[in-house]
Design a protein around this motif. Structure first.
Motif, PDB file in Angstrom:
ATOM      1  N   SER A 115       0.871  -1.180   0.000  1.00 54.50           N
ATOM      2  CA  SER A 115       0.000   0.000   0.000  1.00 54.50           C
ATOM      3  C   SER A 115       0.902   1.223   0.000  1.00 54.50           C
ATOM      4  CB  SER A 115      -0.900   0.026   1.239  1.00 54.50           C
ATOM      5  OG  SER A 115      -1.784  -1.072   1.239  1.00 54.50           O
ATOM      6  N   THR A 116       0.711   2.100  -0.981  1.00 54.29           N
ATOM      7  CA  THR A 116       1.564   3.286  -1.078  1.00 54.29           C
ATOM      8  C   THR A 116       0.886   4.499  -0.468  1.00 54.29           C
ATOM      9  OG1 THR A 116       0.766   4.132  -3.212  1.00 54.29           O
ATOM     10  CG2 THR A 116       2.456   2.391  -3.273  1.00 54.29           C
ATOM     11  N   TYR A 117       1.734   5.433  -0.035  1.00 54.98           N
ATOM     12  CA  TYR A 117       1.289   6.729   0.480  1.00 54.98           C
ATOM     13  C   TYR A 117       2.095   7.761  -0.291  1.00 54.98           C
ATOM     14  CZ  TYR A 117      -0.194   3.688   4.355  1.00 54.98           C
ATOM     15  OH  TYR A 117      -0.749   2.678   5.117  1.00 54.98           O
ATOM     16  N   GLN A 118       1.576   8.189  -1.449  1.00 55.10           N
ATOM     17  CA  GLN A 118       2.361   8.948  -2.408  1.00 55.10           C
ATOM     18  C   GLN A 118       2.107  10.450  -2.314  1.00 55.10           C
ATOM     19  OE1 GLN A 118       1.771   5.329  -5.538  1.00 55.10           O
ATOM     20  NE2 GLN A 118       2.556   7.216  -6.439  1.00 55.10           N
ATOM     21  N   SER A 119       3.206  11.199  -2.271  1.00 52.15           N
ATOM     22  CA  SER A 119       3.113  12.644  -2.108  1.00 52.15           C
ATOM     23  C   SER A 119       2.622  13.328  -3.374  1.00 52.15           C
ATOM     24  CB  SER A 119       4.479  13.211  -1.716  1.00 52.15           C
ATOM     25  OG  SER A 119       5.394  13.052  -2.782  1.00 52.15           O
ATOM     26  N   VAL A 154      -1.572  11.095  -0.843  1.00 51.80           N
ATOM     27  CA  VAL A 154      -1.746  11.655   0.498  1.00 51.80           C
ATOM     28  C   VAL A 154      -1.302  13.115   0.515  1.00 51.80           C
ATOM     29  CG1 VAL A 154      -1.484   9.409   1.620  1.00 51.80           C
ATOM     30  CG2 VAL A 154       0.541  10.826   1.232  1.00 51.80           C
ATOM     31  N   PRO A 155      -1.773  13.902   1.487  1.00 49.41           N
ATOM     32  CA  PRO A 155      -1.438  15.334   1.525  1.00 49.41           C
ATOM     33  C   PRO A 155      -0.050  15.597   2.108  1.00 49.41           C
ATOM     34  CG  PRO A 155      -2.952  14.814   3.293  1.00 49.41           C
ATOM     35  CD  PRO A 155      -2.807  13.560   2.480  1.00 49.41           C
ATOM     36  N   VAL A 156       0.954  15.099   1.423  1.00 56.68           N
ATOM     37  CA  VAL A 156       2.366  15.288   1.755  1.00 56.68           C
ATOM     38  C   VAL A 156       3.029  15.920   0.532  1.00 56.68           C
ATOM     39  CG1 VAL A 156       4.543  14.057   2.186  1.00 56.68           C
ATOM     40  CG2 VAL A 156       2.442  13.340   3.356  1.00 56.68           C
ATOM     41  N   MET A 157       3.891  16.909   0.744  1.00 60.48           N
ATOM     42  CA  MET A 157       4.496  17.599  -0.391  1.00 60.48           C
ATOM     43  C   MET A 157       5.506  16.725  -1.137  1.00 60.48           C
ATOM     44  SD  MET A 157       3.507  20.600  -1.304  1.00 60.48           S
ATOM     45  CE  MET A 157       2.524  21.990  -0.749  1.00 60.48           C
ATOM     46  N   VAL A 158       6.465  16.165  -0.412  1.00 61.06           N
ATOM     47  CA  VAL A 158       7.536  15.380  -1.036  1.00 61.06           C
ATOM     48  C   VAL A 158       7.808  14.146  -0.191  1.00 61.06           C
ATOM     49  CG1 VAL A 158       9.967  15.344  -1.739  1.00 61.06           C
ATOM     50  CG2 VAL A 158       8.611  17.427  -2.057  1.00 61.06           C
ATOM     51  N   GLY A 159       7.986  13.006  -0.846  1.00 65.33           N
ATOM     52  CA  GLY A 159       8.346  11.781  -0.157  1.00 65.33           C
ATOM     53  C   GLY A 159       7.239  10.748  -0.220  1.00 65.33           C
ATOM     54  N   HIS A 160       7.548   9.600  -0.807  1.00 66.86           N
ATOM     55  CA  HIS A 160       6.598   8.494  -0.881  1.00 66.86           C
ATOM     56  C   HIS A 160       6.896   7.489   0.234  1.00 66.86           C
ATOM     57  CE1 HIS A 160       5.205  10.159  -4.509  1.00 66.86           C
ATOM     58  NE2 HIS A 160       5.567   9.244  -5.386  1.00 66.86           N
ATOM     59  N   SER A 161       5.845   6.915   0.793  1.00 70.62           N
ATOM     60  CA  SER A 161       5.965   5.871   1.801  1.00 70.62           C
ATOM     61  C   SER A 161       5.203   4.640   1.333  1.00 70.62           C
ATOM     62  CB  SER A 161       5.407   6.346   3.147  1.00 70.62           C
ATOM     63  OG  SER A 161       5.995   7.563   3.563  1.00 70.62           O
ATOM     64  N   MET A 194      11.185   6.206  10.192  1.00 69.35           N
ATOM     65  CA  MET A 194      11.369   7.288   9.219  1.00 69.35           C
ATOM     66  C   MET A 194      10.017   7.767   8.698  1.00 69.35           C
ATOM     67  SD  MET A 194      14.102   8.767   8.337  1.00 69.35           S
ATOM     68  CE  MET A 194      14.803   9.913   7.129  1.00 69.35           C
ATOM     69  N   THR A 195       9.938   9.071   8.409  1.00 71.76           N
ATOM     70  CA  THR A 195       8.756   9.659   7.778  1.00 71.76           C
ATOM     71  C   THR A 195       9.178  10.365   6.487  1.00 71.76           C
ATOM     72  OG1 THR A 195       8.950  11.808   8.886  1.00 71.76           O
ATOM     73  CG2 THR A 195       7.744  10.055  10.065  1.00 71.76           C
ATOM     74  N   PRO A 196       8.233  10.628   5.592  1.00 74.03           N
ATOM     75  CA  PRO A 196       8.608  11.304   4.341  1.00 74.03           C
ATOM     76  C   PRO A 196       9.192  12.689   4.566  1.00 74.03           C
ATOM     77  CG  PRO A 196       6.218  11.069   4.528  1.00 74.03           C
ATOM     78  CD  PRO A 196       6.815  10.216   5.590  1.00 74.03           C
ATOM     79  N   LYS A 197       8.757  13.384   5.598  1.00 73.67           N
ATOM     80  CA  LYS A 197       9.314  14.711   5.880  1.00 73.67           C
ATOM     81  C   LYS A 197      10.804  14.632   6.136  1.00 73.67           C
ATOM     82  CE  LYS A 197       9.348  19.105   6.869  1.00 73.67           C
ATOM     83  NZ  LYS A 197       9.226  20.099   5.771  1.00 73.67           N
ATOM     84  N   GLU A 198      11.221  13.619   6.887  1.00 72.36           N
ATOM     85  CA  GLU A 198      12.642  13.466   7.207  1.00 72.36           C
ATOM     86  C   GLU A 198      13.448  12.962   6.017  1.00 72.36           C
ATOM     87  OE1 GLU A 198      12.554  11.888  11.720  1.00 72.36           O
ATOM     88  OE2 GLU A 198      11.095  10.997  10.342  1.00 72.36           O
ATOM     89  N   ALA A 199      12.798  12.240   5.104  1.00 75.90           N
ATOM     90  CA  ALA A 199      13.492  11.709   3.939  1.00 75.90           C
ATOM     91  C   ALA A 199      13.686  12.753   2.852  1.00 75.90           C
ATOM     92  CB  ALA A 199      12.710  10.526   3.367  1.00 75.90           C
ATOM     93  N   GLN A 200      12.952  13.859   2.926  1.00 76.78           N
ATOM     94  CA  GLN A 200      13.026  14.871   1.879  1.00 76.78           C
ATOM     95  C   GLN A 200      14.442  15.420   1.741  1.00 76.78           C
ATOM     96  OE1 GLN A 200      10.123  17.996   2.255  1.00 76.78           O
ATOM     97  NE2 GLN A 200      10.883  19.135   0.496  1.00 76.78           N
ATOM     98  N   GLY A 201      14.952  15.414   0.522  1.00 74.26           N
ATOM     99  CA  GLY A 201      16.291  15.918   0.256  1.00 74.26           C
ATOM    100  C   GLY A 201      17.399  14.897   0.448  1.00 74.26           C
ATOM    101  N   GLU A 202      17.051  13.690   0.882  1.00 72.49           N
ATOM    102  CA  GLU A 202      18.048  12.658   1.144  1.00 72.49           C
ATOM    103  C   GLU A 202      18.169  11.699  -0.044  1.00 72.49           C
ATOM    104  OE1 GLU A 202      19.946  12.660   3.769  1.00 72.49           O
ATOM    105  OE2 GLU A 202      18.945  14.326   4.789  1.00 72.49           O
ATOM    106  N   ALA A 236      11.142   7.128   0.864  1.00 67.77           N
ATOM    107  CA  ALA A 236      12.205   7.781   0.085  1.00 67.77           C
ATOM    108  C   ALA A 236      11.689   9.094  -0.488  1.00 67.77           C
ATOM    109  CB  ALA A 236      12.693   6.874  -1.046  1.00 67.77           C
ATOM    110  N   ASP A 237      12.617   9.960  -0.836  1.00 64.52           N
ATOM    111  CA  ASP A 237      12.298  11.195  -1.557  1.00 64.52           C
ATOM    112  C   ASP A 237      12.002  10.812  -3.007  1.00 64.52           C
ATOM    113  OD1 ASP A 237      12.519  13.550  -3.163  1.00 64.52           O
ATOM    114  OD2 ASP A 237      13.726  14.527  -1.626  1.00 64.52           O
ATOM    115  N   ASN A 238      10.754  10.969  -3.420  1.00 67.89           N
ATOM    116  CA  ASN A 238      10.338  10.518  -4.754  1.00 67.89           C
ATOM    117  C   ASN A 238      10.929  11.354  -5.882  1.00 67.89           C
ATOM    118  OD1 ASN A 238       8.245  12.350  -3.455  1.00 67.89           O
ATOM    119  ND2 ASN A 238       7.641  12.513  -5.595  1.00 67.89           N
TER     120      ASN A 238
END
Length: 343
Positions: free
Chosen positions: A154-158, A236-243, A281-289, A313-315
């Motif tokens: 199940s994906t949670y895509q920004s 999902v309502p996330v700017m950057v980063g897929h989970s 890990m959360t997508p917020k923390e993965a952003q830019g990595e 990961a940062d998509n």
């Protein structure tokens, strides 16, 4: 001597990120060109300390460059990638146009690096779907050890996966909820602010979407066609980063402790897995990595040889621009870029 590189689609989210990452990893660039459609001629983008003015794709002579990174639509790539490849440079394409072509390697360098060796069939290498890229980085070392039988994802895509328009829509709707009410959806089929949408792409006859089909088709091509894989893709309502919540069933026994050790020792992965309220890990923390992060590693007692993972990961990076640049680095390391003499 460095390479002459062109980034096509340089004004988009991924195109700009390609330019950023080429500079970050110090890829050997002698000359770089930012290429875009006619409406973007003269638009400025940055490459390190340089400011590049976008050039017209219709007028650009691709025989003058060695490597072309493409961040364009599938239809545009279908038209242009063969012409560019025929002109000489190797094309690394981020669209869905070539991923399942049997004469085009689909590559994640940590997963199937040897496939770049037959890129000369069409002079095109395909980048996988953003959600597939991070998934296969986590699956491959586990498959090598215990053979994967079945995967449920199940994906949670920004919203950045839908481009700048998707990011703007989330921002505007979120802001306006507190003022006059959320603005009507344009990019997404339903409101994305304070909501989730279990639909990405277009429906197929079997009830799955093409986004979901991409994930199992691409995993089969890169790892093993015998793996059974079923997917539900959610915006999902996330700017950057897929989970991704990933449930895996193996043919052979593999417990969580050994899986954790395998993943820690695998390229492109970082394990963040402590059993406390901040040990994941959360997508917020993965952003830019750069890496793919794996958390919540645990046995699944409901099936024989089962395991659960949380993969983030940062998509825009590993899911797109970074993977394309890593393919270019792999080609460079193996001496597979046909370099032209500088004029």
């Amino acid at each position: 001597m460095g390479y002459r590189v062109a980034v096509v689609g340089a004004t988009g989210n991924v195109g700009r990120e390609m330019l950023n990452i080429l500079e970050e990893v110090d890829f050997p660039v002698e000359k770089i060109h930012a290429i875009a459609s006619r409406k973007s001629i003269g638009v400025e983008v940055s490459f390190g300390d340089q400011i590049l003015k976008c050039e017209d794709v219709e007028q650009f002579d691709f025989s003058t460059v060695d490597v072309v990174l493409m961040s364009v639509s599938g239809s545009f790539s279908k038209e242009w990638s063969p012409k560019i490849g025929a002109a000489g440079p190797i094309v690394i394409d981020n669209s869905s146009a070539w991923r399942m072509d049997p004469d085009v390697p689909l590559v994640v360098p940590e997963v199937n690096p040897d496939d770049v060796e037959w890129a000369n069939r069409k002079n095109i290498i395909a980048n996988p779907n953003c959600s597939t890229a991070q998934l296969v980085v986590a699956l491959k070392p586990l498959h090598d050890r215990a053979r994967i039988k079945r995967v449920v994802v199940s994906t949670y895509q920004s919203v950045s996966g839908a481009g700048k328009e998707g990011m703007d829509e989330l921002f505007d709707q979120t802001k306006n909820v507190f003022v006059l009410g959320a603005t009507p959806p344009k990019k997404f089929p339903k409101q994305i602010a304070f909501n989730v949408i279990p639909f990405i792409g277009a429906f197929q006859d079997d009830g799955y979407t093409d986004e979901e089909a991409k994930m199992w088709n691409e995993t089969h091509k890169m790892i093993d066609p015998a793996i059974k894989l079923t997917v539900t893709c959610v915006r999902v309502p996330v700017m950057v980063g897929h989970s991704e919540a990933v449930n895996i069933e193996f043919h052979e026994p593999l417990d969580e402790d050994e899986a954790r050790d395998i993943l820690r020792d695998s390229p492109g992965l970082i394990v963040i897995d402590k059993r406390d309220d901040k040990g994941y890990m959360t997508p917020k923390e993965a952003q830019g990595e750069f890496p793919v992060f794996v958390s919540r590693i645990r046995n699944d007692p409901t099936v024989e040889n089962g395991l659960n993972l949380w993969v983030v990961a940062d998509n825009l990076r590993k899911g797109a621009a970074l993977n394309a640049v890593q393919i270019a680095e792999l080609l460079h390391a193996r001496g597979l870029i046909r370099q032209k003499a500088l004029a």
